[in-house]
Motif scaffolding. Structure first.
Motif, PDB file in Angstrom:
ATOM      1  N   ILE A 154       1.151  -1.180  -0.004  1.00  0.00           N
ATOM      2  CA  ILE A 154      -0.021   0.637  -0.430  1.00  0.00           C
ATOM      3  C   ILE A 154       0.923   1.374   0.208  1.00  0.00           C
ATOM      4  CG2 ILE A 154      -1.685   1.354   1.267  1.00  0.00           C
ATOM      5  CD1 ILE A 154      -2.568  -1.843   2.681  1.00  0.00           C
ATOM      6  N   ILE A 155       0.649   1.577  -1.447  1.00  0.00           N
ATOM      7  CA  ILE A 155       1.276   3.215  -1.071  1.00  0.00           C
ATOM      8  C   ILE A 155       0.733   4.650  -0.586  1.00  0.00           C
ATOM      9  CG2 ILE A 155       2.257   4.356  -2.760  1.00  0.00           C
ATOM     10  CD1 ILE A 155       3.109   2.724  -4.566  1.00  0.00           C
ATOM     11  N   GLN A 156       1.482   5.361  -0.091  1.00  0.00           N
ATOM     12  CA  GLN A 156       0.646   6.180   0.526  1.00  0.00           C
ATOM     13  C   GLN A 156       0.801   7.314  -0.334  1.00  0.00           C
ATOM     14  OE1 GLN A 156      -0.795   4.598   3.153  1.00  0.00           O
ATOM     15  NE2 GLN A 156      -0.896   6.617   4.542  1.00  0.00           N
ATOM     16  N   PRO A 157      -0.254   7.881  -0.223  1.00  0.00           N
ATOM     17  CA  PRO A 157      -0.058   9.720  -0.884  1.00  0.00           C
ATOM     18  C   PRO A 157       0.251  10.303  -0.379  1.00  0.00           C
ATOM     19  CG  PRO A 157      -2.344   9.206   0.472  1.00  0.00           C
ATOM     20  CD  PRO A 157      -1.193   8.161   0.582  1.00  0.00           C
ATOM     21  N   ASN A 181       1.571  -3.351  13.432  1.00  0.00           N
ATOM     22  CA  ASN A 181       2.098  -5.045  12.358  1.00  0.00           C
ATOM     23  C   ASN A 181       1.462  -5.640  11.246  1.00  0.00           C
ATOM     24  OD1 ASN A 181       1.751  -6.534  15.290  1.00  0.00           O
ATOM     25  ND2 ASN A 181      -0.677  -6.258  15.308  1.00  0.00           N
ATOM     26  N   VAL A 182       2.522  -4.191  10.725  1.00  0.00           N
ATOM     27  CA  VAL A 182       3.423  -3.916   9.415  1.00  0.00           C
ATOM     28  C   VAL A 182       4.886  -3.444   8.905  1.00  0.00           C
ATOM     29  CG1 VAL A 182       0.466  -3.958   8.280  1.00  0.00           C
ATOM     30  CG2 VAL A 182       2.155  -1.529   8.776  1.00  0.00           C
ATOM     31  N   TRP A 183       5.158  -3.892   7.757  1.00  0.00           N
ATOM     32  CA  TRP A 183       6.530  -3.630   8.006  1.00  0.00           C
ATOM     33  C   TRP A 183       6.441  -1.968   6.552  1.00  0.00           C
ATOM     34  CZ3 TRP A 183      10.986  -5.224   8.832  1.00  0.00           C
ATOM     35  CH2 TRP A 183      10.774  -6.560   9.536  1.00  0.00           C
ATOM     36  N   VAL A 184       7.261  -1.022   7.185  1.00  0.00           N
ATOM     37  CA  VAL A 184       6.735   0.790   7.104  1.00  0.00           C
ATOM     38  C   VAL A 184       8.012   1.358   6.487  1.00  0.00           C
ATOM     39  CG1 VAL A 184       5.127   0.551   8.622  1.00  0.00           C
ATOM     40  CG2 VAL A 184       7.495   1.211   9.147  1.00  0.00           C
ATOM     41  N   MET A 185       8.046   1.929   5.190  1.00  0.00           N
ATOM     42  CA  MET A 185       9.385   2.284   4.658  1.00  0.00           C
ATOM     43  C   MET A 185       8.751   3.735   5.007  1.00  0.00           C
ATOM     44  SD  MET A 185      11.690   2.720   3.759  1.00  0.00           S
ATOM     45  CE  MET A 185      12.642   2.079   2.327  1.00  0.00           C
ATOM     46  N   VAL A 186       9.697   4.547   6.320  1.00  0.00           N
ATOM     47  CA  VAL A 186       9.899   5.950   6.639  1.00  0.00           C
ATOM     48  C   VAL A 186      10.834   7.087   6.091  1.00  0.00           C
ATOM     49  CG1 VAL A 186       9.616   7.803   8.498  1.00  0.00           C
ATOM     50  CG2 VAL A 186       8.347   4.962   8.820  1.00  0.00           C
ATOM     51  N   GLY A 187      10.152   8.249   4.722  1.00  0.00           N
ATOM     52  CA  GLY A 187      10.794   9.096   4.745  1.00  0.00           C
ATOM     53  C   GLY A 187      11.113   9.907   5.885  1.00  0.00           C
ATOM     54  N   TYR A 188      12.417  10.426   5.915  1.00  0.00           N
ATOM     55  CA  TYR A 188      12.869  12.256   6.845  1.00  0.00           C
ATOM     56  C   TYR A 188      12.788  13.120   6.008  1.00  0.00           C
ATOM     57  CZ  TYR A 188      12.194   8.610  10.787  1.00  0.00           C
ATOM     58  OH  TYR A 188      11.790   7.160  11.405  1.00  0.00           O
ATOM     59  N   PRO A 189      12.340  14.326   6.186  1.00  0.00           N
ATOM     60  CA  PRO A 189      12.565  15.451   5.617  1.00  0.00           C
ATOM     61  C   PRO A 189      14.250  15.449   6.286  1.00  0.00           C
ATOM     62  CG  PRO A 189      10.954  15.848   6.973  1.00  0.00           C
ATOM     63  CD  PRO A 189      10.924  14.601   6.568  1.00  0.00           C
ATOM     64  N   GLU A 190      14.769  16.806   5.447  1.00  0.00           N
ATOM     65  CA  GLU A 190      16.456  16.824   6.039  1.00  0.00           C
ATOM     66  C   GLU A 190      16.141  17.739   7.411  1.00  0.00           C
ATOM     67  OE1 GLU A 190      20.057  19.994   4.600  1.00  0.00           O
ATOM     68  OE2 GLU A 190      18.076  19.404   3.046  1.00  0.00           O
ATOM     69  N   SER A 191      14.846  18.345   8.145  1.00  0.00           N
ATOM     70  CA  SER A 191      14.972  19.264   9.294  1.00  0.00           C
ATOM     71  C   SER A 191      14.510  17.390  10.232  1.00  0.00           C
ATOM     72  CB  SER A 191      13.084  19.836   9.707  1.00  0.00           C
ATOM     73  OG  SER A 191      12.115  18.915   9.168  1.00  0.00           O
ATOM     74  N   LEU A 228       5.349   6.178   3.581  1.00  0.00           N
ATOM     75  CA  LEU A 228       5.969   6.283   1.839  1.00  0.00           C
ATOM     76  C   LEU A 228       5.167   5.046   1.880  1.00  0.00           C
ATOM     77  CD1 LEU A 228       9.325   7.378   1.463  1.00  0.00           C
ATOM     78  CD2 LEU A 228       7.717   9.144   1.095  1.00  0.00           C
ATOM     79  N   TYR A 229       5.360   3.866   2.221  1.00  0.00           N
ATOM     80  CA  TYR A 229       4.395   3.190   2.284  1.00  0.00           C
ATOM     81  C   TYR A 229       4.200   1.830   3.063  1.00  0.00           C
ATOM     82  CZ  TYR A 229       9.141   0.907   0.110  1.00  0.00           C
ATOM     83  OH  TYR A 229      10.677   0.801   0.710  1.00  0.00           O
ATOM     84  N   TYR A 230       3.737   1.094   3.326  1.00  0.00           N
ATOM     85  CA  TYR A 230       3.560  -0.552   3.452  1.00  0.00           C
ATOM     86  C   TYR A 230       3.049  -1.693   3.462  1.00  0.00           C
ATOM     87  CZ  TYR A 230      -1.853   0.725   4.938  1.00  0.00           C
ATOM     88  OH  TYR A 230      -2.885   1.122   4.812  1.00  0.00           O
ATOM     89  N   PHE A 264      15.897   7.394   4.781  1.00  0.00           N
ATOM     90  CA  PHE A 264      14.931   6.776   5.042  1.00  0.00           C
ATOM     91  C   PHE A 264      15.174   5.132   5.935  1.00  0.00           C
ATOM     92  CE2 PHE A 264      13.214   7.624   1.228  1.00  0.00           C
ATOM     93  CZ  PHE A 264      13.890   8.899   0.772  1.00  0.00           C
ATOM     94  N   PHE A 265      13.838   4.753   6.687  1.00  0.00           N
ATOM     95  CA  PHE A 265      14.051   4.006   8.032  1.00  0.00           C
ATOM     96  C   PHE A 265      12.833   3.062   7.636  1.00  0.00           C
ATOM     97  CE2 PHE A 265      12.973   2.708  12.236  1.00  0.00           C
ATOM     98  CZ  PHE A 265      13.968   2.087  12.456  1.00  0.00           C
ATOM     99  N   THR A 266      13.463   1.550   7.338  1.00  0.00           N
ATOM    100  CA  THR A 266      12.782   0.358   7.436  1.00  0.00           C
ATOM    101  C   THR A 266      12.679  -0.130   8.836  1.00  0.00           C
ATOM    102  OG1 THR A 266      12.931   0.559   5.044  1.00  0.00           O
ATOM    103  CG2 THR A 266      12.298  -1.156   6.043  1.00  0.00           C
TER     104      THR A 266
END
Length: 101
Positions: free
Chosen positions: A2-5, A22-32, A47-49, A76-78
């Motif tokens: 599932i891709i997040q908008p 209870n899912v795998w997530v890909m998190v994107g972190y802005p520079e701040s 970003l997606y899970y 990015f962090f998974t």
């Protein structure tokens, strides 16, 4: 998968685990947020899970570069948002069996 908008909602790790249990997530972190010293306090965007680890890993391998190319996120962090179940000790390389034989 599932891709997040595109969203502007920055979530810390506790909020992510509540919204995506209870899912795998890909998190994107802005520079701040990318270099905050305590990773659990960093705020990022999911970003997606997905529930299936192998499917998630394959999707990530095929698509992570397109996310990086946008330069919208600095890091990015998974991770898995639930508890990972460890393999039973008896299945670990036969160690117990060798000791008791």
């Amino acid at each position: 998968m599932i891709i997040q908008p595109n969203t502007t909602s920055l979530l810390d790790w506790q909020e992510i685990t509540l919204h995506y249990p209870n899912v795998w997530v890909m998190v994107g972190y802005p520079e701040s947020e990318a270099y905050q010293p305590i990773w659990k306090e960093r705020k990022g965007i999911v970003l997606y899970y997905g529930e299936n680890e192998e499917e998630f890993a394959n999707f990530s391998e095929q698509n992570i570069n397109s996310y990086k190319e946008t330069k919208q996120y600095k890091r990015f962090f998974t991770n898995f948002t639930g508890k990972l179940m460890a393999q039973p000790i008896l299945k670990r390389a036969g160690i117990i069996k060798k000791i008791t034989d």
